[in-house]
Write a protein that holds these residues in place. Sequence first.
Motif, PDB file in Angstrom:
ATOM      1  N   GLN A  41       7.626 -14.757   5.435  1.00  0.00           N
ATOM      2  CA  GLN A  41       7.856 -15.219   4.075  1.00  0.00           C
ATOM      3  C   GLN A  41       9.258 -14.876   3.564  1.00  0.00           C
ATOM      4  O   GLN A  41       9.490 -14.816   2.362  1.00  0.00           O
ATOM      5  CB  GLN A  41       6.776 -14.665   3.140  1.00  0.00           C
ATOM      6  CG  GLN A  41       5.445 -15.352   3.324  1.00  0.00           C
ATOM      7  CD  GLN A  41       5.529 -16.824   2.953  1.00  0.00           C
ATOM      8  OE1 GLN A  41       5.722 -17.162   1.797  1.00  0.00           O
ATOM      9  NE2 GLN A  41       5.389 -17.711   3.946  1.00  0.00           N
ATOM     10  N   ALA A  44      10.316 -17.848   0.863  1.00  0.00           N
ATOM     11  CA  ALA A  44       9.075 -17.797   0.094  1.00  0.00           C
ATOM     12  C   ALA A  44       8.375 -19.148   0.064  1.00  0.00           C
ATOM     13  O   ALA A  44       8.988 -20.172  -0.234  1.00  0.00           O
ATOM     14  CB  ALA A  44       9.365 -17.322  -1.325  1.00  0.00           C
ATOM     15  N   ARG A 137       0.138 -14.393  -3.155  1.00  0.00           N
ATOM     16  CA  ARG A 137       0.919 -15.599  -2.855  1.00  0.00           C
ATOM     17  C   ARG A 137       0.001 -16.739  -2.437  1.00  0.00           C
ATOM     18  O   ARG A 137       0.161 -17.869  -2.873  1.00  0.00           O
ATOM     19  CB  ARG A 137       1.971 -15.316  -1.790  1.00  0.00           C
ATOM     20  CG  ARG A 137       2.836 -16.546  -1.535  1.00  0.00           C
ATOM     21  CD  ARG A 137       4.148 -16.257  -0.907  1.00  0.00           C
ATOM     22  NE  ARG A 137       4.979 -15.422  -1.768  1.00  0.00           N
ATOM     23  CZ  ARG A 137       6.130 -14.877  -1.383  1.00  0.00           C
ATOM     24  NH1 ARG A 137       6.593 -15.083  -0.168  1.00  0.00           N
ATOM     25  NH2 ARG A 137       6.817 -14.125  -2.204  1.00  0.00           N
ATOM     26  N   ARG A 140      -1.843 -18.057  -5.515  1.00  0.00           N
ATOM     27  CA  ARG A 140      -0.975 -18.879  -6.370  1.00  0.00           C
ATOM     28  C   ARG A 140      -0.829 -20.282  -5.817  1.00  0.00           C
ATOM     29  O   ARG A 140      -0.874 -21.255  -6.564  1.00  0.00           O
ATOM     30  CB  ARG A 140       0.391 -18.208  -6.516  1.00  0.00           C
ATOM     31  CG  ARG A 140       0.408 -17.008  -7.440  1.00  0.00           C
ATOM     32  CD  ARG A 140       1.757 -16.330  -7.555  1.00  0.00           C
ATOM     33  NE  ARG A 140       2.895 -17.212  -7.444  1.00  0.00           N
ATOM     34  CZ  ARG A 140       4.015 -16.917  -6.777  1.00  0.00           C
ATOM     35  NH1 ARG A 140       4.142 -15.748  -6.160  1.00  0.00           N
ATOM     36  NH2 ARG A 140       5.013 -17.763  -6.726  1.00  0.00           N
TER      37      ARG A 140
END
Length: 146
Positions: A41, A44, A137, A140
């Motif tokens: 990541q 991102a 993450r 989301r």
Amino acid sequence: MAQGQPAVTDPSCKACQGAWPRADHFIADLGLTKAYLHEDQFFAGWTVLVLTRHATELFQLSSHERAALIEDVSLAADRLAAEFQARKINYELLGNQLPHIHWHLIPRLAGDPAPLTPVWQVDHRPLLLQGPPLQDRIARIRTRFA
């Protein structure tokens, strides 16, 4: 199975075996593909879409499957761009190391350390998220697919 038709699974394929990508990185089932957060990541939101059946080449897919595949890619890219406010999404379909159709979708962000360079050429230490940061993450991104 008719001659020339690819197998639905290949017992020697890591994707078909469920050995890659990591199950705990699963984001969403899009129908023809499944979305997973890439382990690295550093960029991102880097996500991979993995075809749910075994094929190594686009020409092995029916025209309907190819159309559905690009719709999955487009949908996922749209959701990733929205979540990460991407300036650009990079799309990669290689298959040299893992011969199973899978797309890499890589959001390129405002703070990108090398915005003109393909991610494969950016020298970096992989950023491996674990525990709550990883789950946060994924959660989301999942909300974008809901």
